[in-house]
Design an enzyme around this catalytic site. Structure first.
Site, PDB file in Angstrom:
ATOM      1  N   TYR A 157      10.079  35.556 -27.835  1.00 51.57           N
ATOM      2  CA  TYR A 157       9.147  34.456 -27.699  1.00 51.57           C
ATOM      3  C   TYR A 157       8.238  33.894 -28.515  1.00 51.57           C
ATOM      4  CZ  TYR A 157       6.954  31.315 -24.450  1.00 51.57           C
ATOM      5  OH  TYR A 157       6.017  30.099 -23.914  1.00 51.57           O
ATOM      6  N   THR A 181       8.117  25.559 -12.168  1.00 58.68           N
ATOM      7  CA  THR A 181       9.579  25.040 -12.193  1.00 58.68           C
ATOM      8  C   THR A 181      10.298  25.554 -10.835  1.00 58.68           C
ATOM      9  OG1 THR A 181      10.141  27.060 -13.304  1.00 58.68           O
ATOM     10  CG2 THR A 181       9.360  25.131 -14.795  1.00 58.68           C
ATOM     11  N   ASP A 218      25.839  20.682 -25.142  1.00 57.81           N
ATOM     12  CA  ASP A 218      25.167  22.036 -25.490  1.00 57.81           C
ATOM     13  C   ASP A 218      24.496  22.030 -27.003  1.00 57.81           C
ATOM     14  OD1 ASP A 218      24.876  24.844 -26.412  1.00 57.81           O
ATOM     15  OD2 ASP A 218      26.822  25.519 -26.000  1.00 57.81           O
TER      16      ASP A 218
END
Length: 270
Positions: free
Chosen positions: A171, A206, A72
């Site tokens: 973003y 993707t 992580d």
């Protein structure tokens, strides 16, 4: 001998998406690739089936050596243990590709609207946490394995937003933070012959994008191999320091280095 056969690389967020495509292309070039992320057999994220073990196996099948390590990248202990293991096994790292990003996972609360005050706070935490914060945390653990050999390359996967405004404030801030981070990293690392480049793919096909039904006709023009080939080209460039600190679109590098996407074309980012 493959061109990157002696390269020790780390690709973060490589269970799927850009990270998987990058890891596979590095495998084609013969690199040893530490494939990291949180999705492992029996415990995946965002209700997706892909895992780091699958990616690592794909790297090995392509001629490299894939090593899966659960990490992580927002957890300082996980990140420290990752690089301690690499130091014990190899004593160095040549290439770090920061491609972990958690801001678009469908498990996050859905936004009530497009404007920033309508978006849940979790979106901010995910984008900055599993974006800029994770990039810095990972890089600061990787750099001490580059400095002693006076050689290294950090590639931060991001977006080119200098002259545009995205439809999502969180973003937009995250990507611009990564781009600025890359510039400052390059300045501070220059004396050690370690370079930092912000690499900007376009809309990639993707796994999530394909499953959602998007294809080239909708603007999703690039495969994840395209950004992977850009990474390989940068890693092979003996003069990559001349690009250090820049945010560069994949399509610009495709023209400069002469590579194409898997279908033989060079998709434009715009």
């Amino acid at each position: 001998m493959k061109p990157l056969q002696n390269t020790i690389a780390v690709v973060t967020g490589a269970s799927r998406g850009a990270g998987r495509g990058i890891a596979y292309e590095l495998g084609e070039a013969g690199a040893t690739v530490y494939v990291t992320g949180r999705s492992i057999h029996g415990s995946t994220t965002d209700n997706r089936p892909e895992t780091i073990e699958e990616t690592a196996a794909g790297v090995t099948a392509r001629g490299g050596k894939g090593i899966a390590v659960r990490c992580d990248h927002t957890d300082s202990t996980d990140v420290r243990h990752l690089f301690e293991g690499i130091k014990d096994q190899h004593g160095r790292i040549d290439l770090l590709v920061n491609s972990v990003f958690g801001g678009s996972e469908s498990s996050l609360p859905r936004a009530g609207g497009r404007r920033f005050w309508e978006r849940p706070a979790e979106h901010w935490d995910a984008m900055m946490g599993a974006g800029a914060h994770a990039y810095v945390l990972t890089a600061r653990n990787a750099v001490p394995l580059m400095i002693p050999q006076q050689k290294g390359l950090i590639i931060n996967i991001t977006a080119q937003l200098d002259n545009t405004i995205s439809a999502n404030l969180y973003y937009d801030l995250t990507m611009n933070a990564v781009n600025r981070m890359t510039l400052v990293m390059a300045k501070e690392l220059k004396e050690y012959n370690v370079s930092a480049v912000a690499l900007c793919p376009g809309w990639m096909r993707t796994e999530r994008v394909v499953d959602a039904g998007f294809g080239p006709e909708d603007g999703a023009t690039e495969t994840t191999a395209y950004v992977g080939r850009a990474v390989v080209a940068l890693a092979m460039d003996a003069h990559v320091a001349s690009l250090s600190g820049r945010a560069i679109e994949v399509t610009e590098l495709a023209r400069a280095y002469g590579f194409t996407d898997v279908d033989g074309i060079r998709p434009s980012t715009h």
